[in-house]
Scaffold this active site. Structure first.
Site, short mmCIF file in Angstrom:
data_model
loop_
_atom_site.label_atom_id
_atom_site.label_comp_id
_atom_site.label_asym_id
_atom_site.label_seq_id
_atom_site.Cartn_x
_atom_site.Cartn_y
_atom_site.Cartn_z
N GLU A 8 -2.59 -9.17 2.99
CA GLU A 8 -3.00 -9.58 4.46
C GLU A 8 -4.56 -9.63 4.87
O GLU A 8 -5.06 -10.33 5.70
CB GLU A 8 -2.13 -8.72 5.62
N HIS B 40 -3.92 -5.05 -0.15
CA HIS B 40 -3.48 -5.70 1.22
C HIS B 40 -3.47 -7.12 1.04
O HIS B 40 -4.36 -7.69 1.13
CB HIS B 40 -4.25 -5.08 2.31
N CYS C 111 0.82 -1.31 -0.01
CA CYS C 111 -0.15 -0.01 0.04
C CYS C 111 0.84 1.30 0.02
O CYS C 111 1.62 1.58 -0.96
CB CYS C 111 -0.81 0.03 1.08
#
Length: 193
Positions: free
Chosen positions: A177, A175, A77
Site C-alpha cells: 500500500e 508494504h 509486514c
C-alpha cells in the site's frame, strides 16, 4: 468482490483501505468471524510488536480462525510474520501457517530497515507484471528466514524471505500500500487470484 481487512488493533488500516479504494474496491474492516469467513479475499495487516499482536488475536479467537480460512489471505509486514511458527520478537509462538521462524536483524545493520529495497527471485502469480529487482517499501527490525514457502528474496546484510506462499496463504514483508506502482500491481494481482 468482498475484501475484508482483519481488525485486531495492530494495523495501518487506513493506508490499506485507501490503496484498495484506488483499485475500485471498498475493503471492509472487521473482527467479526462470520464476516471474515464470508469474504472473497482477506487482508491480515500488522504494525507493532509480535507478542502483543498475538495476544490480541488470541483474545478475539482470530488465532483459531485465520489458519482455517480457505479463500486467499494476504499477510502484510507483521501479519506475515505472525503467520510463521515463531518470532524472536517477544519470544512469540505464531499461527504456524508457514514453516519458518522470524529473527532479529544482525547488529551489523541499522534497525529498523526503513525505506526502499529490491525484491528478487519472484515465484508466484502474486508478482505478475512486476519486474525482478523492483523496489518495495519496508519498515521492520525482524525478518523471516529463508524457507521452502519463499516466493521473493530481499537482501539486508543477508538474504531473507520478503514474500511467502503456502496454498491460499500469501505474505509480504514490504508494504504494498506504500510501494507505488509495483505495490498497487501486487494488490491488483491478489484481487485477481
Amino acid at each position: 468482490m468482498k475484501v475484508v481487512i482483519i481488525d485486531y488493533g495492530a494495523g495501518n488500516i487506513k493506508s490499506i483501505q485507501f490503496a484498495f479504494k484506488r483499485l475500485g474496491v471498498d475493503a471492509q474492516l472487521s473482527n467479526n468471524t462470520d464476516i471474515i469467513k464470508a469474504a472473497d479475499k482477506v487482508i491480515f495487516p500488522g504494525v507493532g510488536e509480535a507478542s502483543s499482536a498475538m495476544y490480541m488475536l488470541r483474545q478475539s479467537g482470530l488465532d483459531e480462525l485465520i489458519p482455517k480460512l480457505t479463500q486467499p489471505v494476504l499477510g502484510i509486514c507483521l501479519g506475515m510474520q505472525l503467520m510463521c511458527n515463531y518470532s524472536e520478537e517477544g519470544n512469540t509462538k505464531g499461527l504456524g501457517i508457514f514453516n519458518a521462524n522470524v529473527k532479529r536483524f544482525n547488529k551489523r545493520v541499522k534497525v529498523p530497515q526503513m525505506g526502499w529495497n529490491t525484491i528478487k527471485a519472484l515465484k508466484s502469480k502474486l508478482f505478475k507484471n512486476i519486474n525482478e529487482g523492483e523496489f518495495m517499501y519496508l519498515v521492520h527490525s525482524f525478518y523471516v528466514e529463508e524457507c521452502a514457502a519463499q516466493i521473493s528474496t530481499t537482501n539486508y546484510d543477508e538474504d531473507y524471505a520478503s514474500a511467502l506462499q503456502k496454498n491460499n496463504f500469501y505474505g509480504v514483508q514490504f508494504h504494498p500500500e506504500k510501494s507505488s506502482v509495483a505495490g498497487e500491481q501486487l494488490l491488483k494481482n491478489f484481487l485477481d487470484l
